[in-house]
Write a protein that holds these residues in place. Sequence first.
Motif, PDB file in Angstrom:
ATOM      1  N   ASP A 179       0.845  -1.197   0.000  1.00  0.00           N
ATOM      2  CA  ASP A 179       0.000   0.000   0.000  1.00  0.00           C
ATOM      3  C   ASP A 179       0.883   1.250   0.000  1.00  0.00           C
ATOM      4  OD1 ASP A 179      -1.754   2.185   0.917  1.00  0.00           O
ATOM      5  OD2 ASP A 179      -3.210   0.591   1.259  1.00  0.00           O
ATOM      6  N   GLY A 189      -5.164   0.796  -3.119  1.00  0.00           N
ATOM      7  CA  GLY A 189      -5.256  -0.648  -2.892  1.00  0.00           C
ATOM      8  C   GLY A 189      -5.172  -1.427  -4.195  1.00  0.00           C
ATOM      9  N   ALA A 240      -1.639  -1.690  -5.283  1.00  0.00           N
ATOM     10  CA  ALA A 240      -0.917  -2.678  -4.470  1.00  0.00           C
ATOM     11  C   ALA A 240      -1.109  -4.071  -5.052  1.00  0.00           C
ATOM     12  CB  ALA A 240      -1.413  -2.631  -3.023  1.00  0.00           C
ATOM     13  N   ILE A 263       0.140  -4.819   2.753  1.00  0.00           N
ATOM     14  CA  ILE A 263      -1.086  -4.324   2.140  1.00  0.00           C
ATOM     15  C   ILE A 263      -2.125  -4.112   3.229  1.00  0.00           C
ATOM     16  CG2 ILE A 263      -0.750  -5.350  -0.141  1.00  0.00           C
ATOM     17  CD1 ILE A 263      -2.424  -7.742   0.785  1.00  0.00           C
ATOM     18  N   THR A 268       0.619  -1.934   7.495  1.00  0.00           N
ATOM     19  CA  THR A 268       0.868  -0.697   6.760  1.00  0.00           C
ATOM     20  C   THR A 268       1.226   0.490   7.658  1.00  0.00           C
ATOM     21  OG1 THR A 268      -1.518  -0.294   6.805  1.00  0.00           O
ATOM     22  CG2 THR A 268      -0.622  -1.330   4.831  1.00  0.00           C
TER      23      THR A 268
END
Length: 354
Positions: A15, A97, A100, A124, A301
């Motif tokens: 992310d 997202g 990612a 993520i 994250t």
Amino acid sequence: MKKAESIIVGISIGDLNGIGSEVVLKTFEDTRMLELCTPVIFANVKILSFIKKTMNSELPLHGIDRLDQLVVGKVNVLNVWKEAVDIQFGQLSDEVGAYAIKSFKAATEALKKNEIDALVTAPINKYNIQSEGFAFPGHTDYLDKELKGDALMLMVHDQLRVGLMTDHVPVNEVSKHLTEARVIQKIETIYHTLKQDFRINRPKIAVLGLNPHAGDNGVIGKEDQEILKPAIKKMFDKGILAFGPYSADGFFGSGQHEKFDAVIASYHDQGLIPFKTLSFGQGVNYTAGLDKIRTSPDHGTAFEIAGKNQADASSFKEAVYKAIDIYGARQEFQEWSKNPLKIKEKQLESKKGA
């Protein structure tokens, strides 16, 4: 076997609003890392250059559009996309997202094609990755589908190894997933992993019980007596040194884990809470049981510190080290499988030299 610097480690960027990019860049600011492997980051070189500026980093990045343009000894960035991405550190974004997952899927495809030797995944967010094209709880479940084998989450720190019988399963559903066949499968996976990837010839494995006090002989739940115990006995009778089920509450506090090469927890928090208590910031998440190598740091994250240049890269760096080490162990194991006497001779020579 490959020279160290020729081992290609692919990195999915995770992310972009989190700390993933920061810990990746900090890891390779240590130029000694490039003596151990050649990294290729699946992302976009302009975006990483922007993030680099926010960190006041001077790390040189080598942008490429195809993997055959990769340069050994440089930090390569494969442009998986060309368009700009709106980065808002610390914010949850469906768009970010999606990028990612774009990075992760491209890296996984390269791993499948043997274009990279190992994969290290930056964190993520499990919420903003969900889409029609990616309906998985996380990295492990997708890799289990895409790669050959039986994926098992194995947390590693020095000699501490904790595997999970069930991973991203709600607590009220764990017992439904606990079958004798599953227990046997997970023990066999751990056993093979310890031999192939960790150079342990005759591993000892402990299995933690599901219920308090491992069920107290059926007084507090019957799963330990009716499912775990028979499966463990079958493995032991087969020659695999599996023991248990052990009561989980005092297992780590009493130091029992130090007597085993790996511990298998019945569910996620039963294994992850003691593991992170003992190793937080230094642990590695290894996806055992697959035909390819994937590691990741033991943290998420960390939106609360993203973009502030405060993230500790230790766990990500350990994940890279572990991926390289496992790659070497697998090469040795394959060589041993072809010629066990040759490896035995090497081991005796190394002992004499020591």
